[in-house]
Motif scaffolding. Structure first.
Motif, mmCIF file in Angstrom:
data_model
loop_
_atom_site.group_PDB
_atom_site.id
_atom_site.type_symbol
_atom_site.label_atom_id
_atom_site.label_comp_id
_atom_site.label_asym_id
_atom_site.label_seq_id
_atom_site.Cartn_x
_atom_site.Cartn_y
_atom_site.Cartn_z
ATOM 1 N N GLY A 105 0.823 -1.189 0.000
ATOM 2 C CA GLY A 105 0.000 0.000 0.000
ATOM 3 C C GLY A 105 0.865 1.249 0.000
ATOM 4 N N GLU A 106 0.188 2.396 0.021
ATOM 5 C CA GLU A 106 0.905 3.668 -0.102
ATOM 6 C C GLU A 106 1.599 4.095 1.193
ATOM 7 N N ARG B 9 24.224 4.999 -2.471
ATOM 8 C CA ARG B 9 23.154 5.485 -1.608
ATOM 9 C C ARG B 9 22.451 6.691 -2.247
ATOM 10 N N TYR B 35 12.032 -2.457 -5.959
ATOM 11 C CA TYR B 35 10.860 -1.602 -5.794
ATOM 12 C C TYR B 35 11.301 -0.155 -5.944
ATOM 13 N N GLN B 37 9.911 3.786 -4.546
ATOM 14 C CA GLN B 37 8.988 4.421 -3.626
ATOM 15 C C GLN B 37 8.837 5.880 -3.999
ATOM 16 N N GLY B 42 3.511 4.570 -2.300
ATOM 17 C CA GLY B 42 4.075 3.430 -1.596
ATOM 18 C C GLY B 42 5.195 2.776 -2.379
ATOM 19 N N LEU B 43 5.358 1.489 -2.168
ATOM 20 C CA LEU B 43 6.401 0.723 -2.852
ATOM 21 C C LEU B 43 5.789 0.043 -4.067
ATOM 22 N N LEU B 45 6.398 -2.452 -7.316
ATOM 23 C CA LEU B 45 7.295 -3.531 -7.720
ATOM 24 C C LEU B 45 7.721 -3.372 -9.172
ATOM 25 N N ILE B 48 11.075 -8.876 -10.233
ATOM 26 C CA ILE B 48 11.398 -9.940 -9.284
ATOM 27 C C ILE B 48 12.379 -10.891 -9.967
ATOM 28 N N GLY B 58 7.535 -6.957 -12.752
ATOM 29 C CA GLY B 58 6.599 -6.594 -11.694
ATOM 30 C C GLY B 58 5.481 -5.756 -12.268
ATOM 31 N N PHE B 90 14.422 0.640 -3.785
ATOM 32 C CA PHE B 90 14.740 -0.332 -2.751
ATOM 33 C C PHE B 90 14.907 -1.711 -3.368
ATOM 34 N N LEU B 104 10.540 -10.212 3.781
ATOM 35 C CA LEU B 104 11.394 -9.476 2.861
ATOM 36 C C LEU B 104 12.392 -8.661 3.658
ATOM 37 N N PHE B 106 15.017 -5.654 3.304
ATOM 38 C CA PHE B 106 15.256 -4.540 2.401
ATOM 39 C C PHE B 106 16.648 -3.942 2.586
ATOM 40 N N GLY B 107 17.180 -3.428 1.494
ATOM 41 C CA GLY B 107 18.380 -2.610 1.565
ATOM 42 C C GLY B 107 18.019 -1.207 2.025
ATOM 43 N N SER B 108 19.016 -0.371 2.166
ATOM 44 C CA SER B 108 18.793 0.970 2.710
ATOM 45 C C SER B 108 18.323 1.973 1.657
ATOM 46 N N ARG B 111 18.710 6.780 -3.522
ATOM 47 C CA ARG B 111 17.939 7.963 -3.936
ATOM 48 C C ARG B 111 18.512 8.454 -5.262
#
Lengths: 114, 115
Positions: A105-106, B9, B35, B37, B42-43, B45, B48, B58, B90, B104, B106-108, B111
Motif C-alpha cells: 500500500g501507499e 546510496r 521496488y 517508492q 508506496g512501494l 514492484l 522480481i 513486476g 529499494f 522481505l 530490504f536494503g537501505s 535515492r
C-alpha cells in the motif's frame, strides 16, 4: 488501479492510546498479509504477518485483524509510544501462475504525540 | 549478519544517461526484488528475480531491465534515464518466494535524481 490501498495517509495518536491502521485490498486471491514499518531514510522492516487461514494474530502490543469477506485488514498498536512514530506499509501477497509477489500500500504516517 | 546492501546510496544523473543500481545479499536468498517508492504511491514492484537468470516483470517494468548472474547479486539498469525515474529505489530479498509468508529484507535504498 491500486490493488492494496491505505486510505489514510497520516494518523496522530496520543501516547498511551491505541493506533489503528487500515488496509483494503482488491484481489481475493491474496493469501498473505503483512505490515512493515519504515523510519525516515531507513529501509522497511517486517512487523507482523498473517496467512489467510486466520483472522487475528497478536504479538505483544501488535494485533493484526483480517476480514476476508470485507477485503480488509488492520494493525492495532496498543499503548502507543513516541518511538512507534513511523510510516506503516501494509502488504498483501499472491501466487500467480507459480510466481509469488508482494504488493504494498501507499503507507500511513503514524505520529504518536507525548 | 543478515544484510542487503545497495550501492550507491545517492546518485544524480542527467536525462539520457545510463544508470546502474547494484544490490547484494549475504543470506543465499533465492528471491530478490526491486521496488521504487514515490510519495503517495508506496512501494511499487519493478522486477522480481526467482534465481539466477530467472527474472519476471513486476507492476511497473517499463524503462527498466535487470540482471542476475549470481544468486547474491541483483542489478537494476536504466537505459537512457528519464526525469520521471527520479525516485528512491529499494532492493529486497527473501528466502523463498515472498508471498509464501517469507520475510522481505530490504536494503537501505538508493535515492536517484535524474536532471
Amino acid at each position: 488501479g491500486q490493488q492494496v490501498k491505505q486510505s489514510s495517509p497520516s494518523l496522530t495518536v496520543q501516547e498511551g492510546g491505541i493506533s489503528i491502521l487500515n488496509c483494503d485490498y482488491e484481489n481475493d486471491m491474496f493469501d498473505y498479509f503483512a505490515w512493515y514499518k519504515k523510519y525516515p531514510d531507513n529501509s522497511p522492516t517486517l512487523l507482523i504477518s498473517v496467512r489467510s487461514n486466520v483472522d487475528k494474530r497478536e504479538d505483544g502490543r501488535l494485533t493484526v485483524f483480517l476480514n476476508k469477506s470485507g477485503k480488509h485488514f488492520s494493525l492495532h498498536i496498543t499503548a502507543s509510544q513516541p518511538e512507534d512514530t513511523a510510516v506503516y506499509l501494509c502488504a498483501a501477497g499472491v501466487n500467480q501462475g507459480g510466481s509469488a509477489k508482494l504488493i504494498f500500500g501507499e503507507g500511513t504516517k503514524l505520529t504518536v504525540s507525548s | 549478519d543478515m544484510k542487503v546492501t545497495q550501492m550507491p546510496r545517492y546518485l544524480i544523473k542527467r536525462m539520457g544517461e545510463n544508470v546502474l543500481l547494484e544490490c547484494g545479499q549475504d543470506m543465499s536468498h533465492e528471491t530478490m526484488y526491486w521496488y521504487r517508492q514515490d510519495p503517495g504511491l508506496g512501494l511499487q514492484l519493478i522486477y522480481i528475480s526467482y534465481d539466477v537468470d530467472s527474472n519476471s516483470e513486476g507492476d511497473i517494468p517499463k524503462g527498466y531491465r535487470v540482471s542476475r548472474k549470481k544468486r547474491e547479486h541483483f542489478s537494476l539498469i536504466l537505459d537512457s534515464a528519464k526525469t520521471n525515474q527520479t525516485s528512491v529505489y529499494f532492493c529486497a530479498s527473501s528466502l523463498g518466494q515472498g508471498a509464501r509468508a517469507e520475510t522481505l529484507y530490504f536494503g537501505s535504498g538508493t535515492r536517484l535524481t535524474v536532471l
